[in-house]
Design a protein around this motif. Structure first.
Motif, mmCIF file in Angstrom:
data_model
loop_
_atom_site.group_PDB
_atom_site.id
_atom_site.type_symbol
_atom_site.label_atom_id
_atom_site.label_comp_id
_atom_site.label_asym_id
_atom_site.label_seq_id
_atom_site.Cartn_x
_atom_site.Cartn_y
_atom_site.Cartn_z
ATOM 1 N N TYR A 47 -1.635 -26.042 17.080
ATOM 2 C CA TYR A 47 -1.980 -25.340 18.560
ATOM 3 C C TYR A 47 -2.770 -24.010 17.975
ATOM 4 O O TYR A 47 -3.334 -23.234 18.700
ATOM 5 C CB TYR A 47 -0.469 -24.839 18.976
ATOM 6 C CG TYR A 47 0.151 -23.825 18.244
ATOM 7 C CD1 TYR A 47 0.328 -22.357 18.692
ATOM 8 C CD2 TYR A 47 1.035 -23.950 17.128
ATOM 9 C CE1 TYR A 47 0.964 -21.386 17.987
ATOM 10 C CE2 TYR A 47 1.847 -23.152 16.500
ATOM 11 C CZ TYR A 47 1.829 -21.832 17.026
ATOM 12 O OH TYR A 47 2.509 -20.780 16.273
ATOM 13 N N ARG A 48 -2.333 -23.525 16.750
ATOM 14 C CA ARG A 48 -3.264 -22.347 16.093
ATOM 15 C C ARG A 48 -4.550 -22.662 16.014
ATOM 16 O O ARG A 48 -5.656 -21.729 16.371
ATOM 17 C CB ARG A 48 -2.745 -22.097 14.929
ATOM 18 C CG ARG A 48 -1.244 -21.391 14.946
ATOM 19 C CD ARG A 48 -0.886 -20.904 13.412
ATOM 20 N NE ARG A 48 0.292 -20.208 13.677
ATOM 21 C CZ ARG A 48 1.092 -19.434 13.038
ATOM 22 N NH1 ARG A 48 0.192 -18.810 12.241
ATOM 23 N NH2 ARG A 48 2.073 -19.102 13.123
ATOM 24 N N VAL A 49 -5.220 -23.989 15.826
ATOM 25 C CA VAL A 49 -6.531 -24.437 15.934
ATOM 26 C C VAL A 49 -7.012 -24.218 17.264
ATOM 27 O O VAL A 49 -8.126 -23.815 17.498
ATOM 28 C CB VAL A 49 -6.694 -25.569 15.243
ATOM 29 C CG1 VAL A 49 -8.089 -26.069 15.430
ATOM 30 C CG2 VAL A 49 -6.450 -25.801 13.555
ATOM 31 N N VAL A 50 -6.316 -24.799 18.242
ATOM 32 C CA VAL A 50 -6.696 -24.729 19.603
ATOM 33 C C VAL A 50 -7.005 -23.563 20.231
ATOM 34 O O VAL A 50 -7.963 -22.862 20.712
ATOM 35 C CB VAL A 50 -5.816 -25.588 20.516
ATOM 36 C CG1 VAL A 50 -6.199 -25.259 21.959
ATOM 37 C CG2 VAL A 50 -5.416 -26.916 20.066
ATOM 38 N N ILE A 51 -6.047 -22.331 20.008
ATOM 39 C CA ILE A 51 -6.164 -21.147 20.397
ATOM 40 C C ILE A 51 -7.162 -20.476 19.726
ATOM 41 O O ILE A 51 -8.223 -19.912 20.241
ATOM 42 C CB ILE A 51 -4.889 -20.417 20.037
ATOM 43 C CG1 ILE A 51 -3.806 -20.745 20.812
ATOM 44 C CG2 ILE A 51 -5.179 -18.992 20.085
ATOM 45 C CD1 ILE A 51 -2.407 -20.342 20.517
ATOM 46 N N ASN A 52 -7.509 -20.736 18.271
ATOM 47 C CA ASN A 52 -8.785 -20.174 17.557
ATOM 48 C C ASN A 52 -9.855 -20.601 18.082
ATOM 49 O O ASN A 52 -10.866 -19.894 18.212
ATOM 50 C CB ASN A 52 -8.582 -20.544 16.157
ATOM 51 C CG ASN A 52 -9.430 -19.709 15.101
ATOM 52 O OD1 ASN A 52 -9.705 -18.483 15.333
ATOM 53 N ND2 ASN A 52 -10.285 -20.102 14.449
ATOM 54 N N GLU A 53 -10.308 -21.838 18.169
ATOM 55 C CA GLU A 53 -11.441 -22.311 18.912
ATOM 56 C C GLU A 53 -11.745 -21.656 20.121
ATOM 57 O O GLU A 53 -12.789 -21.263 20.602
ATOM 58 C CB GLU A 53 -11.268 -23.823 19.045
ATOM 59 C CG GLU A 53 -11.548 -24.561 17.635
ATOM 60 C CD GLU A 53 -11.158 -25.989 17.564
ATOM 61 O OE1 GLU A 53 -10.873 -26.474 18.705
ATOM 62 O OE2 GLU A 53 -11.367 -26.571 16.753
ATOM 63 N N ALA A 54 -10.565 -21.720 21.174
ATOM 64 C CA ALA A 54 -10.880 -21.009 22.267
ATOM 65 C C ALA A 54 -11.113 -19.599 22.389
ATOM 66 O O ALA A 54 -12.026 -19.092 23.013
ATOM 67 C CB ALA A 54 -9.493 -21.170 23.171
ATOM 68 N N VAL A 55 -10.573 -18.698 21.506
ATOM 69 C CA VAL A 55 -10.833 -17.516 21.250
ATOM 70 C C VAL A 55 -12.310 -17.332 20.782
ATOM 71 O O VAL A 55 -12.799 -16.437 21.103
ATOM 72 C CB VAL A 55 -9.917 -16.899 20.148
ATOM 73 C CG1 VAL A 55 -10.351 -15.281 20.002
ATOM 74 C CG2 VAL A 55 -8.466 -16.673 20.990
ATOM 75 N N GLU A 56 -12.689 -18.048 19.708
ATOM 76 C CA GLU A 56 -14.109 -17.875 19.446
ATOM 77 C C GLU A 56 -15.233 -18.181 20.484
ATOM 78 O O GLU A 56 -16.181 -17.729 20.687
ATOM 79 C CB GLU A 56 -14.560 -18.939 18.209
ATOM 80 C CG GLU A 56 -13.767 -18.631 16.950
ATOM 81 C CD GLU A 56 -14.028 -17.101 16.532
ATOM 82 O OE1 GLU A 56 -15.228 -16.638 16.534
ATOM 83 O OE2 GLU A 56 -13.069 -16.226 15.875
ATOM 84 N N LEU A 57 -14.740 -19.142 21.296
ATOM 85 C CA LEU A 57 -15.787 -19.517 22.518
ATOM 86 C C LEU A 57 -15.816 -18.322 23.483
ATOM 87 O O LEU A 57 -16.821 -17.875 24.033
ATOM 88 C CB LEU A 57 -15.243 -20.694 23.363
ATOM 89 C CG LEU A 57 -15.389 -22.118 22.637
ATOM 90 C CD1 LEU A 57 -14.814 -23.282 23.464
ATOM 91 C CD2 LEU A 57 -16.832 -22.319 22.610
ATOM 92 N N ALA A 58 -14.503 -17.568 23.668
ATOM 93 C CA ALA A 58 -14.732 -16.546 24.709
ATOM 94 C C ALA A 58 -15.247 -15.328 24.030
ATOM 95 O O ALA A 58 -16.137 -14.846 24.769
ATOM 96 C CB ALA A 58 -13.077 -16.114 24.835
ATOM 97 N N LYS A 59 -15.376 -15.286 22.514
ATOM 98 C CA LYS A 59 -15.825 -14.072 21.905
ATOM 99 C C LYS A 59 -17.388 -14.273 22.428
ATOM 100 O O LYS A 59 -18.192 -13.244 22.358
ATOM 101 C CB LYS A 59 -15.690 -14.076 20.479
ATOM 102 C CG LYS A 59 -14.291 -13.388 20.472
ATOM 103 C CD LYS A 59 -14.172 -13.507 18.685
ATOM 104 C CE LYS A 59 -12.925 -12.723 18.427
ATOM 105 N NZ LYS A 59 -12.622 -12.696 16.877
ATOM 106 N N THR A 60 -17.888 -15.425 22.250
ATOM 107 C CA THR A 60 -19.251 -15.801 22.300
ATOM 108 C C THR A 60 -19.929 -16.167 23.669
ATOM 109 O O THR A 60 -21.047 -15.256 23.866
ATOM 110 C CB THR A 60 -19.447 -17.280 21.644
ATOM 111 O OG1 THR A 60 -19.100 -17.367 20.262
ATOM 112 C CG2 THR A 60 -21.099 -17.421 21.324
ATOM 113 N N PHE A 61 -19.182 -16.669 24.507
ATOM 114 C CA PHE A 61 -19.631 -16.796 25.671
ATOM 115 C C PHE A 61 -18.919 -16.024 26.989
ATOM 116 O O PHE A 61 -19.449 -15.737 28.184
ATOM 117 C CB PHE A 61 -19.429 -18.189 26.264
ATOM 118 C CG PHE A 61 -20.593 -19.194 25.319
ATOM 119 C CD1 PHE A 61 -21.740 -19.286 25.323
ATOM 120 C CD2 PHE A 61 -19.872 -20.057 24.434
ATOM 121 C CE1 PHE A 61 -22.494 -19.889 24.254
ATOM 122 C CE2 PHE A 61 -20.302 -20.708 23.490
ATOM 123 C CZ PHE A 61 -21.995 -20.670 23.501
ATOM 124 N N GLY A 62 -17.892 -15.322 26.664
ATOM 125 C CA GLY A 62 -17.002 -14.656 27.661
ATOM 126 C C GLY A 62 -17.352 -13.265 27.673
ATOM 127 O O GLY A 62 -18.360 -12.673 27.150
#
Length: 90
Positions: A47-62
């Motif tokens: 679950y930590r990997v899922v959250i980390n990947e989502a956060v990185e996507l949000a930092k880049t595109f959000g």
């Protein structure tokens, strides 16, 4: 942010404190759906990997602070969807 409530299809129907999914920025909404899908359908991914990947996507595109919202919602969702895994790592 109190987490996410998931409908039968595994999509977050309501996130945060009474925040309707339709009112969230489309990029963050897509990232939350992706994260929820991974939490539900891919238990082999920590679950930590899922959250980390989502956060990185949000930092880049959000939006500017969208990553903080994505992190909070998916963290609460992980506690609901994977209680054994999240309690073991705390």
């Amino acid at each position: 942010m109190l987490g996410a409530q998931f409908n039968g299809a595994g999509n977050p129907a309501q996130v945060g404190r009474g925040t309707n999914l339709a009112s969230i920025d489309p990029v963050e909404r897509a990232i939350l759906r992706l994260g929820a899908y991974e939490l539900i359908e891919h238990p082999e991914i920590p679950y930590r990997v899922v959250i980390n990947e989502a956060v990185e996507l949000a930092k880049t595109f959000g939006a500017e602070q969208g990553h903080r919202y994505v992190n909070g919602v998916l963290d609460k969702a992980a506690r609901q969807l994977r209680p054994l895994e999240t309690s073991a790592r705390r």
